[in-house]
Design a protein around this motif. Sequence first.
Motif, PDB file in Angstrom:
ATOM      1  N   GLY A 180       0.812  -1.209   0.000  1.00  0.00           N
ATOM      2  CA  GLY A 180       0.000   0.000   0.000  1.00  0.00           C
ATOM      3  C   GLY A 180       0.848   1.262   0.000  1.00  0.00           C
ATOM      4  N   GLY A 181       1.906   1.272   0.807  1.00  0.00           N
ATOM      5  CA  GLY A 181       2.762   2.453   0.880  1.00  0.00           C
ATOM      6  C   GLY A 181       3.473   2.735  -0.421  1.00  0.00           C
ATOM      7  N   ILE A 182       3.984   1.682  -1.069  1.00  0.00           N
ATOM      8  CA  ILE A 182       4.685   1.848  -2.348  1.00  0.00           C
ATOM      9  C   ILE A 182       3.741   2.358  -3.429  1.00  0.00           C
ATOM     10  N   SER A 183       2.490   1.915  -3.389  1.00  0.00           N
ATOM     11  CA  SER A 183       1.524   2.233  -4.449  1.00  0.00           C
ATOM     12  C   SER A 183       0.788   3.547  -4.236  1.00  0.00           C
ATOM     13  N   LYS A 184       0.930   4.153  -3.060  1.00  0.00           N
ATOM     14  CA  LYS A 184       0.091   5.300  -2.695  1.00  0.00           C
ATOM     15  C   LYS A 184       0.609   6.602  -3.310  1.00  0.00           C
ATOM     16  N   GLY A 185       0.656   6.622  -4.655  1.00  0.00           N
ATOM     17  CA  GLY A 185       1.073   7.844  -5.341  1.00  0.00           C
ATOM     18  C   GLY A 185      -0.072   8.566  -6.001  1.00  0.00           C
ATOM     19  N   ASN A 186      -1.305   8.088  -5.746  1.00  0.00           N
ATOM     20  CA  ASN A 186      -2.447   8.644  -6.481  1.00  0.00           C
ATOM     21  C   ASN A 186      -2.803  10.067  -6.058  1.00  0.00           C
ATOM     22  N   VAL A 187      -2.519  10.437  -4.809  1.00  0.00           N
ATOM     23  CA  VAL A 187      -2.842  11.801  -4.380  1.00  0.00           C
ATOM     24  C   VAL A 187      -1.937  12.801  -5.073  1.00  0.00           C
ATOM     25  N   SER A 188      -0.635  12.492  -5.148  1.00  0.00           N
ATOM     26  CA  SER A 188       0.278  13.397  -5.855  1.00  0.00           C
ATOM     27  C   SER A 188      -0.044  13.409  -7.347  1.00  0.00           C
ATOM     28  N   LEU A 189      -0.484  12.282  -7.901  1.00  0.00           N
ATOM     29  CA  LEU A 189      -0.887  12.248  -9.310  1.00  0.00           C
ATOM     30  C   LEU A 189      -2.138  13.084  -9.545  1.00  0.00           C
ATOM     31  N   ALA A 190      -3.083  13.041  -8.600  1.00  0.00           N
ATOM     32  CA  ALA A 190      -4.289  13.863  -8.718  1.00  0.00           C
ATOM     33  C   ALA A 190      -3.923  15.346  -8.715  1.00  0.00           C
ATOM     34  N   THR A 191      -2.955  15.717  -7.876  1.00  0.00           N
ATOM     35  CA  THR A 191      -2.479  17.102  -7.850  1.00  0.00           C
ATOM     36  C   THR A 191      -1.857  17.469  -9.189  1.00  0.00           C
ATOM     37  N   ALA A 192      -1.095  16.542  -9.789  1.00  0.00           N
ATOM     38  CA  ALA A 192      -0.486  16.791 -11.093  1.00  0.00           C
ATOM     39  C   ALA A 192      -1.549  16.940 -12.182  1.00  0.00           C
ATOM     40  N   VAL A 193      -2.600  16.132 -12.106  1.00  0.00           N
ATOM     41  CA  VAL A 193      -3.705  16.243 -13.069  1.00  0.00           C
ATOM     42  C   VAL A 193      -4.333  17.634 -13.000  1.00  0.00           C
ATOM     43  N   VAL A 194      -4.572  18.117 -11.786  1.00  0.00           N
ATOM     44  CA  VAL A 194      -5.139  19.456 -11.610  1.00  0.00           C
ATOM     45  C   VAL A 194      -4.177  20.517 -12.142  1.00  0.00           C
ATOM     46  N   ALA A 195      -2.880  20.339 -11.895  1.00  0.00           N
ATOM     47  CA  ALA A 195      -1.886  21.302 -12.376  1.00  0.00           C
ATOM     48  C   ALA A 195      -1.809  21.336 -13.901  1.00  0.00           C
ATOM     49  N   ASP A 196      -2.226  20.244 -14.569  1.00  0.00           N
ATOM     50  CA  ASP A 196      -2.205  20.203 -16.037  1.00  0.00           C
ATOM     51  C   ASP A 196      -3.296  21.070 -16.661  1.00  0.00           C
ATOM     52  N   LEU A 197      -4.326  21.415 -15.911  1.00  0.00           N
ATOM     53  CA  LEU A 197      -5.437  22.179 -16.459  1.00  0.00           C
ATOM     54  C   LEU A 197      -4.964  23.571 -16.875  1.00  0.00           C
ATOM     55  N   LYS A 198      -5.561  24.087 -17.922  1.00  0.00           N
ATOM     56  CA  LYS A 198      -5.093  25.355 -18.490  1.00  0.00           C
ATOM     57  C   LYS A 198      -5.562  26.561 -17.689  1.00  0.00           C
ATOM     58  N   SER A 199      -6.768  26.514 -17.186  1.00  0.00           N
ATOM     59  CA  SER A 199      -7.358  27.657 -16.501  1.00  0.00           C
ATOM     60  C   SER A 199      -6.883  27.759 -15.055  1.00  0.00           C
ATOM     61  N   ALA A 200      -6.419  28.960 -14.661  1.00  0.00           N
ATOM     62  CA  ALA A 200      -6.025  29.185 -13.268  1.00  0.00           C
ATOM     63  C   ALA A 200      -7.213  28.992 -12.332  1.00  0.00           C
ATOM     64  N   LYS A 201      -8.395  29.366 -12.811  1.00  0.00           N
ATOM     65  CA  LYS A 201      -9.605  29.201 -12.024  1.00  0.00           C
ATOM     66  C   LYS A 201      -9.880  27.718 -11.773  1.00  0.00           C
ATOM     67  N   SER A 202      -9.694  26.897 -12.800  1.00  0.00           N
ATOM     68  CA  SER A 202      -9.919  25.456 -12.662  1.00  0.00           C
ATOM     69  C   SER A 202      -8.905  24.831 -11.713  1.00  0.00           C
ATOM     70  N   LYS A 203      -7.668  25.319 -11.769  1.00  0.00           N
ATOM     71  CA  LYS A 203      -6.643  24.797 -10.855  1.00  0.00           C
ATOM     72  C   LYS A 203      -7.012  25.101  -9.406  1.00  0.00           C
ATOM     73  N   GLY A 204      -7.516  26.322  -9.166  1.00  0.00           N
ATOM     74  CA  GLY A 204      -7.954  26.685  -7.818  1.00  0.00           C
ATOM     75  C   GLY A 204      -9.099  25.820  -7.344  1.00  0.00           C
ATOM     76  N   HIS A 205     -10.070  25.591  -8.248  1.00  0.00           N
ATOM     77  CA  HIS A 205     -11.190  24.722  -7.909  1.00  0.00           C
ATOM     78  C   HIS A 205     -10.710  23.293  -7.643  1.00  0.00           C
ATOM     79  N   GLY A 206      -9.687  22.867  -8.417  1.00  0.00           N
ATOM     80  CA  GLY A 206      -9.162  21.520  -8.270  1.00  0.00           C
ATOM     81  C   GLY A 206      -8.574  21.273  -6.898  1.00  0.00           C
ATOM     82  N   MET A 207      -7.840  22.252  -6.377  1.00  0.00           N
ATOM     83  CA  MET A 207      -7.273  22.105  -5.032  1.00  0.00           C
ATOM     84  C   MET A 207      -8.389  21.996  -3.980  1.00  0.00           C
ATOM     85  N   ALA A 208      -9.453  22.774  -4.198  1.00  0.00           N
ATOM     86  CA  ALA A 208     -10.600  22.712  -3.280  1.00  0.00           C
ATOM     87  C   ALA A 208     -11.287  21.348  -3.367  1.00  0.00           C
TER      88      ALA A 208
END
Length: 463
Positions: free
Chosen positions: A155-183
């Motif tokens: 579980g510990g080795i595989s638990k990279g999905n939260v950082s990947l979710a953050t990267a997915v949000v960071a890929d979005l073009k709109s600054a507004k969408s990135k802010g919403h993504g963090m929320a």
Amino acid sequence: MATKQERSRPESAFQDNVEEGDKNDSRVLLAVFVLLLVDLLAFTVILPLMPSLLDYYGQVDQGGLYGAIQEYVDWFALTLGIPQTRRFNAVLFGGILGSLFSLLQFLSAPLIGALSDVYGRKPLMLLSAVGIACSYSVWAVSYTFGVFVLARVLGGISKGNVSLATAVVADLKSAKSKGHGMAVIGIAFSLGFLVGPSIGAWFSRISDEGHFFSTPALFALTLSICNIVFITFFLPETLPKEKRAKSIGNGLSEASFLINPPSLFSFSAVKNLTKKELESLQSLGSTYFLYLFLFSGLEYTLTFLTHNKFQYTSMQQGRMFLYMGLIMLVTQGGYSRRISPGTEKKIASRGMAILVPSFLLIGAAESTLLFYVGLGLFSFASATVVPCLTAMTSAYGGTDQKGTVMGILRSLGALARALGPVAASTVYWGLGALPCYAMGGLLLFIPVLMLAKVQTTTDKTDE
């Protein structure tokens, strides 16, 4: 001369593209919310069960790994002159497991992120989900302590999905969408930790008494399989091939930096800051680390304290998490959202100061009422400190450095959570609950004093 209709066509096309982009971003954010919520519901199922699990292995695995470690712990206690209190051994074992899980996450998450820069977010999200599902399947049949440890390692080795979710949000073009993504990520965490522990406690209650953990584990496995299916069909790839890194070399170099403590504390990867700004950022990072080190350690021992002192069952542990989650959710949704820019330092200092009496009350409480008073203060304060420290840190660096600054901060937090549980549980095991919580609470004055010396800065990207 161009007609009015001809002049409006580019504007109309631009508006259509913006609207289409917003729709795509909304679909991505919905997918991120669902996959994180499902993952966190599965992840938090085990929280109220941990004390009972370790008691179980203490009874059935004396001839296995648990018994071998316990013999070493007994010898260590005898050498140091610590009284033989085997009922506290579960606290120590739990702290070691908690730190092991977080340490593996600290080491693997940057590597998973680097691989996703080359191969895309979706394949690595799927790989992470498959690894998590494997860990739950192993947990479901962990009739010995060694197999349970294997499940936690997977579980510990595989638990990279939260950082990947953050990267997915960071890929979005709109600054507004990135802010919403963090929320959105914050809301998923709140709901997961609010509901998941209660579900785990309820499933353990209806399970076979001998293997009470199997049904919660199978429930977590079912959720993780649903997540694999959901990611496969509904999560879009947010990093197109033309924007991916050409080789893994640079990514691995950055990943190695994110697991190097001296580099993290010095923020050496952050450029174009004045000497004064860099010193303030370094002080803020050290404050964040020390706060989370103390907080995560005492937080992790809560279930063991209630198990030892009040003989809480898994259901009572689940209700405790529900109580904490409701207070944190209301605080984050109401009070924290209304914090004015520029006041984060004051609010964070106040939150850490409130945690001091809360930990003293929790450690000293002999009644459930007094314990829940301390727990209420704990839940309110903890919902304000990290958001404020994160907001303060995000003000440093230009647009091209924000990701680096926040990546370092996340790594410092992961390192603190990797070290905090084993440190606090060792003190609890050797000295007892009250000295552990009293020491941890009083030591929180150190990050309060450190934060007082931090010079705040304004976000230059807003100017």
